[in-house]
Scaffold this motif. Structure first.
Motif, PDB file in Angstrom:
ATOM      1  N   SER A  54      47.096  40.311  47.872  1.00 27.23           N
ATOM      2  CA  SER A  54      46.790  40.874  46.560  1.00 27.23           C
ATOM      3  C   SER A  54      45.339  41.331  46.444  1.00 27.23           C
ATOM      4  N   GLY A  55      44.495  40.866  47.350  1.00 28.96           N
ATOM      5  CA  GLY A  55      43.076  41.187  47.266  1.00 28.96           C
ATOM      6  C   GLY A  55      42.279  40.224  46.403  1.00 28.96           C
ATOM      7  N   THR A  56      42.957  39.277  45.797  1.00 26.69           N
ATOM      8  CA  THR A  56      42.275  38.347  44.900  1.00 26.69           C
ATOM      9  C   THR A  56      41.418  37.351  45.666  1.00 26.69           C
ATOM     10  N   SER A  57      41.952  36.857  46.770  1.00 28.06           N
ATOM     11  CA  SER A  57      41.244  35.863  47.578  1.00 28.06           C
ATOM     12  C   SER A  57      40.533  36.551  48.729  1.00 28.06           C
ATOM     13  N   THR A  58      39.236  36.353  48.787  1.00 26.64           N
ATOM     14  CA  THR A  58      38.436  36.974  49.846  1.00 26.64           C
ATOM     15  C   THR A  58      37.629  35.902  50.580  1.00 26.64           C
ATOM     16  N   TYR A  59      37.364  36.153  51.851  1.00 24.97           N
ATOM     17  CA  TYR A  59      36.699  35.170  52.698  1.00 24.97           C
ATOM     18  C   TYR A  59      35.726  35.891  53.626  1.00 24.97           C
ATOM     19  N   TYR A  60      34.610  35.203  53.951  1.00 23.72           N
ATOM     20  CA  TYR A  60      33.576  35.822  54.759  1.00 23.72           C
ATOM     21  C   TYR A  60      32.978  34.813  55.738  1.00 23.72           C
ATOM     22  N   VAL A  61      32.622  35.309  56.914  1.00 25.18           N
ATOM     23  CA  VAL A  61      31.841  34.485  57.827  1.00 25.18           C
ATOM     24  C   VAL A  61      30.454  34.295  57.204  1.00 25.18           C
ATOM     25  N   ASP A  62      29.835  33.169  57.464  1.00 22.52           N
ATOM     26  CA  ASP A  62      28.586  32.811  56.783  1.00 22.52           C
ATOM     27  C   ASP A  62      27.516  33.901  56.889  1.00 22.52           C
ATOM     28  N   SER A  63      27.432  34.543  58.025  1.00 17.15           N
ATOM     29  CA  SER A  63      26.328  35.481  58.274  1.00 17.15           C
ATOM     30  C   SER A  63      26.392  36.727  57.391  1.00 17.15           C
ATOM     31  N   VAL A  64      27.540  36.994  56.763  1.00 15.06           N
ATOM     32  CA  VAL A  64      27.648  38.211  55.954  1.00 15.06           C
ATOM     33  C   VAL A  64      27.841  37.925  54.471  1.00 15.06           C
ATOM     34  N   LYS A  65      27.963  36.662  54.110  1.00 13.85           N
ATOM     35  CA  LYS A  65      28.167  36.315  52.702  1.00 13.85           C
ATOM     36  C   LYS A  65      27.037  36.870  51.841  1.00 13.85           C
ATOM     37  N   GLY A  66      27.420  37.455  50.720  1.00 14.75           N
ATOM     38  CA  GLY A  66      26.445  38.013  49.807  1.00 14.75           C
ATOM     39  C   GLY A  66      26.041  39.434  50.135  1.00 14.75           C
ATOM     40  N   ARG A  67      26.417  39.907  51.318  1.00 12.04           N
ATOM     41  CA  ARG A  67      26.047  41.277  51.716  1.00 12.04           C
ATOM     42  C   ARG A  67      27.271  42.166  51.931  1.00 12.04           C
ATOM     43  N   TYR A  68      28.385  41.583  52.325  1.00 13.63           N
ATOM     44  CA  TYR A  68      29.602  42.341  52.574  1.00 13.63           C
ATOM     45  C   TYR A  68      30.603  42.077  51.444  1.00 13.63           C
ATOM     46  N   THR A  69      31.409  43.088  51.157  1.00 12.09           N
ATOM     47  CA  THR A  69      32.494  42.940  50.200  1.00 12.09           C
ATOM     48  C   THR A  69      33.748  43.582  50.778  1.00 12.09           C
ATOM     49  N   ILE A  70      34.809  42.792  50.868  1.00 15.37           N
ATOM     50  CA  ILE A  70      36.077  43.314  51.358  1.00 15.37           C
ATOM     51  C   ILE A  70      36.978  43.585  50.158  1.00 15.37           C
ATOM     52  N   SER A  71      37.775  44.628  50.248  1.00 14.13           N
ATOM     53  CA  SER A  71      38.698  44.966  49.174  1.00 14.13           C
ATOM     54  C   SER A  71      39.869  45.736  49.771  1.00 14.13           C
ATOM     55  N   ARG A  72      40.890  45.947  48.965  1.00 12.45           N
ATOM     56  CA  ARG A  72      42.050  46.681  49.452  1.00 12.45           C
ATOM     57  C   ARG A  72      42.679  47.483  48.325  1.00 12.45           C
ATOM     58  N   ASP A  73      43.363  48.549  48.721  1.00 12.86           N
ATOM     59  CA  ASP A  73      44.133  49.366  47.797  1.00 12.86           C
ATOM     60  C   ASP A  73      45.539  49.440  48.381  1.00 12.86           C
ATOM     61  N   ASN A  74      46.446  48.649  47.860  1.00 11.30           N
ATOM     62  CA  ASN A  74      47.786  48.592  48.430  1.00 11.30           C
ATOM     63  C   ASN A  74      48.557  49.899  48.237  1.00 11.30           C
ATOM     64  N   ALA A  75      48.207  50.655  47.221  1.00  6.39           N
ATOM     65  CA  ALA A  75      48.868  51.948  47.004  1.00  6.39           C
ATOM     66  C   ALA A  75      48.516  52.934  48.112  1.00  6.39           C
ATOM     67  N   LYS A  76      47.368  52.706  48.765  1.00  9.03           N
ATOM     68  CA  LYS A  76      46.910  53.607  49.823  1.00  9.03           C
ATOM     69  C   LYS A  76      47.009  52.970  51.207  1.00  9.03           C
ATOM     70  N   ASN A  77      47.568  51.764  51.281  1.00  8.94           N
ATOM     71  CA  ASN A  77      47.662  51.040  52.559  1.00  8.94           C
ATOM     72  C   ASN A  77      46.306  50.959  53.253  1.00  8.94           C
ATOM     73  N   THR A  78      45.283  50.707  52.471  1.00 10.48           N
ATOM     74  CA  THR A  78      43.920  50.771  52.995  1.00 10.48           C
ATOM     75  C   THR A  78      43.124  49.532  52.608  1.00 10.48           C
ATOM     76  N   VAL A  79      42.326  49.068  53.553  1.00  6.26           N
ATOM     77  CA  VAL A  79      41.395  47.978  53.305  1.00  6.26           C
ATOM     78  C   VAL A  79      39.989  48.504  53.577  1.00  6.26           C
ATOM     79  N   TYR A  80      39.045  48.016  52.797  1.00  2.00           N
ATOM     80  CA  TYR A  80      37.662  48.497  52.866  1.00  2.00           C
ATOM     81  C   TYR A  80      36.709  47.350  53.199  1.00  2.00           C
ATOM     82  N   LEU A  81      35.564  47.713  53.734  1.00  2.00           N
ATOM     83  CA  LEU A  81      34.502  46.746  53.940  1.00  2.00           C
ATOM     84  C   LEU A  81      33.187  47.412  53.561  1.00  2.00           C
TER      85      LEU A  81
END
Length: 131
Positions: A54-81
């Motif tokens: 659903s994109g609600t739950s997101t997880y990050y390796v420690d080294s990128v926390k606070g700088r990276y954001t992951i998201s997705r658009d299921n209508a477009k079958n696409t995930v972003y970083l």
């Protein structure tokens, strides 16, 4: 056949930003958690970030926390970083992949992400951080 196509990489100065995209075909995208991975020359591929179907739950390796954001658009079958404040050490080929049903999260405080068995890695997108 599952196909994964990553894009959005490029050359960026330290401190700069990039937004990566990954489009998946050949599976029911909504059913899968998705993850981003990266591999530098001479190093093993490592998981960077993942999110649930659903994109609600997101997880990050420690080294990128606070700088990276992951998201997705299921209508477009696409995930972003979205990657901000990039560092030289983050120069790598970046890949995405669908994950196992419980293959995304934190275990004993450490990030993990496990691709599905049938993953066929795409060509990746190169991120080069250099001045």
């Amino acid at each position: 056949e599952v196909q994964v196509v990553e894009s959005g990489g490029g050359l960026v100065q330290p401190g700069g930003s990039l937004r990566l995209s990954c489009t998946v075909s050949g599976l029911n995208f909504d059913d899968y958690a998705m993850g981003w991975f990266r591999q530098s020359p001479g190093k093993e591929r490592e998981g960077v970030s993942c999110l649930g179907w659903s994109g609600t739950s997101t997880y990050y390796v420690d080294s990128v926390k606070g700088r990276y954001t992951i998201s997705r658009d299921n209508a477009k079958n696409t995930v972003y970083l979205q990657m901000n404040s990039l560092e030289h050490e983050e120069t790598a080929m970046y890949y995405c992949a669908p994950l196992l049903p419980i293959g995304c999260g934190y275990r004993n405080g450490h990030y993990y992400s496990t691709p599905v068995d049938f993953v066929k890695w795409g060509q990746g997108t190169q991120v080069t951080v250099s001045s």
